[in-house]
Design a protein around this motif. Sequence first.
Motif, PDB file in Angstrom:
ATOM      1  N   ASN A 217       0.957  -1.403   0.147  1.00 44.73           N
ATOM      2  CA  ASN A 217       0.051  -0.081   0.059  1.00 44.73           C
ATOM      3  C   ASN A 217       0.797   1.296   0.051  1.00 44.73           C
ATOM      4  N   THR A 218       2.149   1.161   0.329  1.00 40.03           N
ATOM      5  CA  THR A 218       2.897   2.363  -0.037  1.00 40.03           C
ATOM      6  C   THR A 218       4.426   2.028  -0.541  1.00 40.03           C
ATOM      7  N   VAL A 219       4.970   2.969  -1.146  1.00 35.25           N
ATOM      8  CA  VAL A 219       6.303   2.746  -1.839  1.00 35.25           C
ATOM      9  C   VAL A 219       7.133   3.919  -1.425  1.00 35.25           C
ATOM     10  N   LYS A 220       8.240   3.918  -0.879  1.00 36.46           N
ATOM     11  CA  LYS A 220       8.981   5.101  -0.365  1.00 36.46           C
ATOM     12  C   LYS A 220      10.648   4.622  -1.034  1.00 36.46           C
ATOM     13  N   VAL A 221      11.361   5.781  -1.335  1.00 35.40           N
ATOM     14  CA  VAL A 221      12.544   5.698  -1.763  1.00 35.40           C
ATOM     15  C   VAL A 221      13.407   5.842  -0.424  1.00 35.40           C
ATOM     16  N   VAL A 222      14.507   4.797  -0.185  1.00 38.89           N
ATOM     17  CA  VAL A 222      14.923   4.549   1.013  1.00 38.89           C
ATOM     18  C   VAL A 222      16.219   5.541   0.934  1.00 38.89           C
ATOM     19  N   ASP A 223      16.542   6.496   1.865  1.00 40.77           N
ATOM     20  CA  ASP A 223      17.697   7.442   2.036  1.00 40.77           C
ATOM     21  C   ASP A 223      18.929   6.674   2.600  1.00 40.77           C
ATOM     22  N   PRO A 224      19.939   7.612   2.455  1.00 43.51           N
ATOM     23  CA  PRO A 224      21.348   6.805   2.783  1.00 43.51           C
ATOM     24  C   PRO A 224      21.410   6.879   4.291  1.00 43.51           C
ATOM     25  N   GLN A 225      20.555   7.589   5.000  1.00 45.58           N
ATOM     26  CA  GLN A 225      20.712   7.422   6.659  1.00 45.58           C
ATOM     27  C   GLN A 225      20.321   6.387   6.735  1.00 45.58           C
ATOM     28  N   PHE A 226      19.124   5.800   6.452  1.00 46.12           N
ATOM     29  CA  PHE A 226      18.540   4.651   6.738  1.00 46.12           C
ATOM     30  C   PHE A 226      19.151   3.348   6.454  1.00 46.12           C
ATOM     31  N   ALA A 227      19.575   3.610   4.974  1.00 45.66           N
ATOM     32  CA  ALA A 227      20.357   2.473   4.428  1.00 45.66           C
ATOM     33  C   ALA A 227      21.860   2.075   5.044  1.00 45.66           C
ATOM     34  N   ALA A 228      22.369   3.164   5.697  1.00 44.16           N
ATOM     35  CA  ALA A 228      23.570   2.873   6.391  1.00 44.16           C
ATOM     36  C   ALA A 228      23.722   2.058   7.322  1.00 44.16           C
ATOM     37  N   HIS A 229      22.292   1.600   8.079  1.00 41.20           N
ATOM     38  CA  HIS A 229      22.166   0.645   9.100  1.00 41.20           C
ATOM     39  C   HIS A 229      21.907  -0.886   8.646  1.00 41.20           C
ATOM     40  N   TYR A 230      21.805  -1.143   7.306  1.00 38.84           N
ATOM     41  CA  TYR A 230      21.822  -2.360   6.819  1.00 38.84           C
ATOM     42  C   TYR A 230      22.772  -2.543   5.486  1.00 38.84           C
ATOM     43  N   PRO A 231      23.521  -3.327   5.667  1.00 34.35           N
ATOM     44  CA  PRO A 231      24.463  -3.649   4.321  1.00 34.35           C
ATOM     45  C   PRO A 231      23.857  -4.161   3.184  1.00 34.35           C
TER      46      PRO A 231
END
Length: 175
Positions: free
Chosen positions: A1-15
């Motif tokens: 029901n939702t699509v969001k673009v992942v930003d660098p800050q969130f991505a930094a926590h998950y390799p």
Amino acid sequence: NTVKVVDPQFAAHYPEIEPGDLMVCLRNLNLVLVLRAASEKVVWATTGPWHFPHDPDPLENGNLLIFDNCFAHGARQGSRVLEFNPRTGEIVWQYAGSKESPLRSDIRSCQQRLANGNVLINESDYGRLLEVTADGEIVWEFVHPVRGGADDALIPVVSGARRYAKDELPFVSSP
């Protein structure tokens, strides 16, 4: 029901996640996943303590802010907004309203973490918008005043809400 673009800050926590990947909420499966559009592959997924969720927001600290409809075929009344840590499975913060003013939206809704740390909540099914503090205090609320039908039981749905900073709206001029 939702699509969001992942930003660098969130991505930094998950390799496994890269900035620009897409976070998708599959409401009926109680699943949040991250998709790499270029390869059409799922690179990350999580479930949580939610039922029919909406609008997961990837936060800078690696957590998710998500609207939990709590709709489990009548097993629980009410809804809540959760800050969830996918790494530990911990609910870091939640808001479900109060006995006098519970939060409830069975099939839709959204939320937004504001720059001041408060959360803007859209309680769609009951036509209500509210801003709450980290302590759960209501800063302000708007309840759609229009009602209709027998005994005024019909309430207009407020489909979504978002607070914009002035610089995000360059077409608005100040007097």
